[in-house]
Scaffold this motif. Structure first.
Motif, PDB file in Angstrom:
ATOM      1  N   GLU A  69       0.860  -1.089   0.385  1.00 42.82           N
ATOM      2  CA  GLU A  69       0.146  -0.556   0.183  1.00 42.82           C
ATOM      3  C   GLU A  69       0.899   1.316   0.081  1.00 42.82           C
ATOM      4  O   GLU A  69       0.323   2.393  -0.500  1.00 42.82           O
ATOM      5  N   ASN A  70       1.545   1.475   0.560  1.00 40.87           N
ATOM      6  CA  ASN A  70       2.267   2.790   0.936  1.00 40.87           C
ATOM      7  C   ASN A  70       3.719   2.822  -0.562  1.00 40.87           C
ATOM      8  O   ASN A  70       3.638   4.093  -0.331  1.00 40.87           O
ATOM      9  N   GLU A  71       2.928   2.086  -1.211  1.00 39.77           N
ATOM     10  CA  GLU A  71       3.559   2.522  -2.728  1.00 39.77           C
ATOM     11  C   GLU A  71       3.002   3.747  -3.390  1.00 39.77           C
ATOM     12  O   GLU A  71       3.501   4.155  -4.508  1.00 39.77           O
ATOM     13  N   PHE A  72       1.780   3.290  -3.223  1.00 41.94           N
ATOM     14  CA  PHE A  72       0.864   4.080  -3.758  1.00 41.94           C
ATOM     15  C   PHE A  72       1.224   5.951  -3.414  1.00 41.94           C
ATOM     16  O   PHE A  72       0.828   6.682  -2.597  1.00 41.94           O
TER      17      PHE A  72
ATOM     18  N   ALA B 298      -2.065   2.063  13.332  1.00 44.89           N
ATOM     19  CA  ALA B 298      -2.302   0.508  13.692  1.00 44.89           C
ATOM     20  C   ALA B 298      -1.365  -0.469  14.740  1.00 44.89           C
ATOM     21  O   ALA B 298      -0.595   0.164  15.173  1.00 44.89           O
ATOM     22  N   LEU B 299      -2.714  -1.025  15.071  1.00 45.66           N
ATOM     23  CA  LEU B 299      -2.001  -1.767  15.645  1.00 45.66           C
ATOM     24  C   LEU B 299      -0.924  -3.544  14.788  1.00 45.66           C
ATOM     25  O   LEU B 299      -0.343  -3.111  14.185  1.00 45.66           O
TER      26      LEU B 299
ATOM     27  N   LYS C 143      -2.145  -4.652   9.208  1.00 40.18           N
ATOM     28  CA  LYS C 143      -1.460  -3.849   7.711  1.00 40.18           C
ATOM     29  C   LYS C 143      -2.436  -2.096   7.510  1.00 40.18           C
ATOM     30  O   LYS C 143      -3.707  -2.041   8.614  1.00 40.18           O
ATOM     31  N   PRO C 144      -2.299  -1.345   6.910  1.00 41.13           N
ATOM     32  CA  PRO C 144      -2.811   0.231   6.993  1.00 41.13           C
ATOM     33  C   PRO C 144      -3.905   0.273   6.578  1.00 41.13           C
ATOM     34  O   PRO C 144      -5.232   0.701   7.192  1.00 41.13           O
TER      35      PRO C 144
ATOM     36  N   PHE D 235       2.057 -12.161   2.793  1.00 43.48           N
ATOM     37  CA  PHE D 235       1.105 -11.649   1.065  1.00 43.48           C
ATOM     38  C   PHE D 235       0.047 -12.737   0.885  1.00 43.48           C
ATOM     39  O   PHE D 235      -1.452 -12.350   0.394  1.00 43.48           O
ATOM     40  N   ASN D 236      -0.106 -14.256   2.387  1.00 45.94           N
ATOM     41  CA  ASN D 236      -1.764 -14.882   1.385  1.00 45.94           C
ATOM     42  C   ASN D 236      -2.449 -15.278   3.262  1.00 45.94           C
ATOM     43  O   ASN D 236      -3.758 -15.863   3.195  1.00 45.94           O
ATOM     44  N   ASP D 237      -1.657 -14.212   4.597  1.00 47.63           N
ATOM     45  CA  ASP D 237      -2.198 -14.991   5.538  1.00 47.63           C
ATOM     46  C   ASP D 237      -1.874 -13.362   5.978  1.00 47.63           C
ATOM     47  O   ASP D 237      -1.201 -13.094   6.556  1.00 47.63           O
ATOM     48  N   ASP D 238      -3.306 -12.928   6.721  1.00 48.76           N
ATOM     49  CA  ASP D 238      -3.987 -11.865   7.214  1.00 48.76           C
ATOM     50  C   ASP D 238      -3.497 -11.758   8.820  1.00 48.76           C
ATOM     51  O   ASP D 238      -3.019 -10.566   9.239  1.00 48.76           O
TER      52      ASP D 238
END
Length: 544
Positions: free
Chosen positions: A307-310, A320-321, A325-326, A528-531
């Motif tokens: 997300e930070n690349e946006f 964030a806790l 993720k953001p 990338f696959n696990d929250d």
């Protein structure tokens, strides 16, 4: 129809100002919270980029809450806590600068946004966060930026301004509204309204505060650009009326992101758009490869690695806790504050920003919050983009016209109308017998009448009159600020706090590394696959 819409917005703003004009309302307005993140390159005595490691005396860039690095090992980032008092905020930022300069071993901080002399871009050191999985991932993300956009774009510096309003103000605004949504949803909707208005008016910030009308020609190198620069001295490139080349196509732009449709109409739509962006494959980035000959080049081949690349001139944020993720933080609790990302480093301040700018930002952002904010269609999105591009490239051109709701309007006319509204807010924010906000507004309104009084105008006037190269002028400033900050006397208890924070951060990094036993490739797959796995493994780990 346009006139009716503008009148409705104006009346709404005036009505809210009326409701907030008593002592309770004024105190609610004054409860703003602010934080600053300032980036600065380390340079050596010759004015070139320092390529050594992050100074140990400053602690660990991975875990230090106040002093870290951004893209490069040479690109420092100073992060303040949140303050309600502007003087306390600037004092804190000054403390961080002074402690840093006093531990740089003769190196200096580069006091402008565009980089110093850039030799071989391959020699620009990517930030090193150690051997832990989270440290390796932070480094790999930056390595991906190198492959995608080039290293020189990643050593551009800026100032980020974090802003939120008081709970008391939210209570008053919520009670004054006729909304049926929860207070939390109302706050998120209102911050998104602020963001929509900001995006329409963001060109105001590079006009007033843009500080990169010129740059060292070494920055261009082999880049293709349609910008027809003029040349000054031995190697300075400039545009006569430019304000912020940092925000032009030479700076923080991403052509791949132009295809994204990130909506600010609702938090749900914003999060859906962001989720789509980080999962959208890019044919161009696929050509780079993710892992080539056994070595990773980027986190993935999507339009956004994370997300930070946006790249956006403003972001919706929530603290964030752990393991969050953001976007997950926003989905959990809604928008908590906004981050303004359209500010150049002010070369006329040792810490990159000064009080009158902060007070103007307070007024401008509150103005964006209290005005109604219609949603945008594709035509208006093009208008937003074109207005910003015109101002960063030729904002000080006499009689420059922009487009407002499809109609041409003089930049100076539009700004004068806005300043008339800001004066109403300034009168509410000034304490009895004080005129800090009104004085700040007067200071920057003079730059509307005379573009030479903008920061970019002052820079070009100085360069033109002295005919000195941009790099030489900046290097002289770097020496002046180094002397000031070297002599700055830190209170004994403050010095001890910084020393202890540096020591603790090194211990924290060592602990993270000792506990990082998972295979790195498995760690990436889990992320990338696990929250349950987060890029930020600790609250003290700095932002990506």
């Amino acid at each position: 129809m346009m006139m009716k819409l503008e009148k409705k917005i104006l009346n709404s703003f005036n009505e809210l100002i009326g409701h907030l004009s008593d002592s309770e309302g004024r105190n609610a307005l004054k409860g703003m919270q602010r934080g600053i993140e300032r980036e600065a390159l380390r340079i050596n005595s010759s004015g070139h980029l320092a390529t050594d490691g992050h100074p140990k005396a400053l602690g660990s860039a991975l875990t230090h809450p106040r002093i870290t690095t951004d893209y490069s090992e040479s690109l420092l980032e100073f992060i303040t806590p949140v303050f309600s008092d502007i003087n306390s905020l600037l004092d804190d930022l000054t403390y961080t600068h002074a402690f840093t300069v006093q531990n740089l071993d003769s190196q200096r901080l580069w006091p402008v946004s565009m980089p110093c002399y850039v030799g071989d871009t391959a020699a620009i050191p990517i930030a090193d966060y150690g051997s832990s999985n989270v440290g390796q991932m932070k480094r790999l993300y930056r390595k991906g930026l190198t492959y995608r956009y080039g290293a020189q774009m990643q050593i551009i510096s800026g100032v980020h301004f974090n802003f939120s309003v008081s709970d008391t103000l939210w209570d008053k605004l919520y009670n004054l509204s006729d909304t049926q949504v929860s207070k939390s949803d109302f706050i998120s909707e209102s911050y998104l309204g602020l963001i929509r208005n900001y995006r329409h008016m963001v060109w105001v910030l590079p006009y007033l505060f843009g500080a990169s009308p010129a740059l060292c020609g070494s920055f261009i190198k082999d880049q293709k650009t349609d910008i027809e620069f003029e040349k000054m001295g031995k190697g300075t490139l400039y545009l006569p009326y430019a304000t912020s080349l940092r925000m032009s196509d030479l700076g923080y732009t991403n052509k791949e992101q132009e295809q994204l449709d990130i909506s600010y109409d609702s938090l749900e739509q914003y999060l859906e758009g962001m989720n789509g962006a980080i999962n959208m494959p890019s044919a161009n980035f696929e050509k780079i490869g993710v892992k080539v000959d056994g070595e990773f080049r980027q986190l993935n081949a999507n339009v956004l690695q994370i997300e930070n690349e946006f790249y956006s001139p403003i972001r919706a944020k929530r603290v964030a806790l752990d393991d969050e993720k953001p976007s997950e933080a926003l989905a959990r609790g809604g928008i908590e504050y906004i981050e303004v990302r359209a500010l150049d480093v002010n070369p006329y301040s040792p810490v990159g920003i000064e009080a009158s700018q902060i007070r103007f930002l307070d007024l401008f952002l509150m103005y964006c919050l209290l005005n109604e904010s219609p949603t945008s269609d594709s035509v208006q999105e093009n208008e937003i983009s074109n207005n910003l591009n015109r101002v960063v490239l030729e904002g000080r051109r006499p009689d420059l016209e922009l487009s407002r709701n499809g109609e041409s309007v003089l930049l100076s006319t539009w700004m004068r109308e806005m300043f008339d509204e800001l004066k109403k807010l300034a009168s509410l924010l000034d304490n009895e017998g004080e005129h800090h906000y009104s004085d700040a507004l007067d200071r920057w309104q003079s730059a509307v009448t005379d573009p030479d009084l903008t920061i970019s105008g002052q820079i070009m006037k100085e360069l033109s009159s002295s005919q000195v190269d941009h790099g030489c002028w900046v290097k002289k400033l770097a020496e002046e600020y180094h002397d000031i900050l070297s002599r700055y006397s830190l209170p004994e208890e403050v010095l001890l706090q910084y020393q202890q924070a540096a020591s603790r951060s090194l211990e924290q990094q060592a602990k993270i590394e000792s506990e990082s036993t998972q295979d790195f490739e498995e760690y990436l797959a889990d992320y990338f696959n696990d929250d349950s796995v987060s890029f930020e493994t600790s609250k003290v780990v700095s932002s990506v």
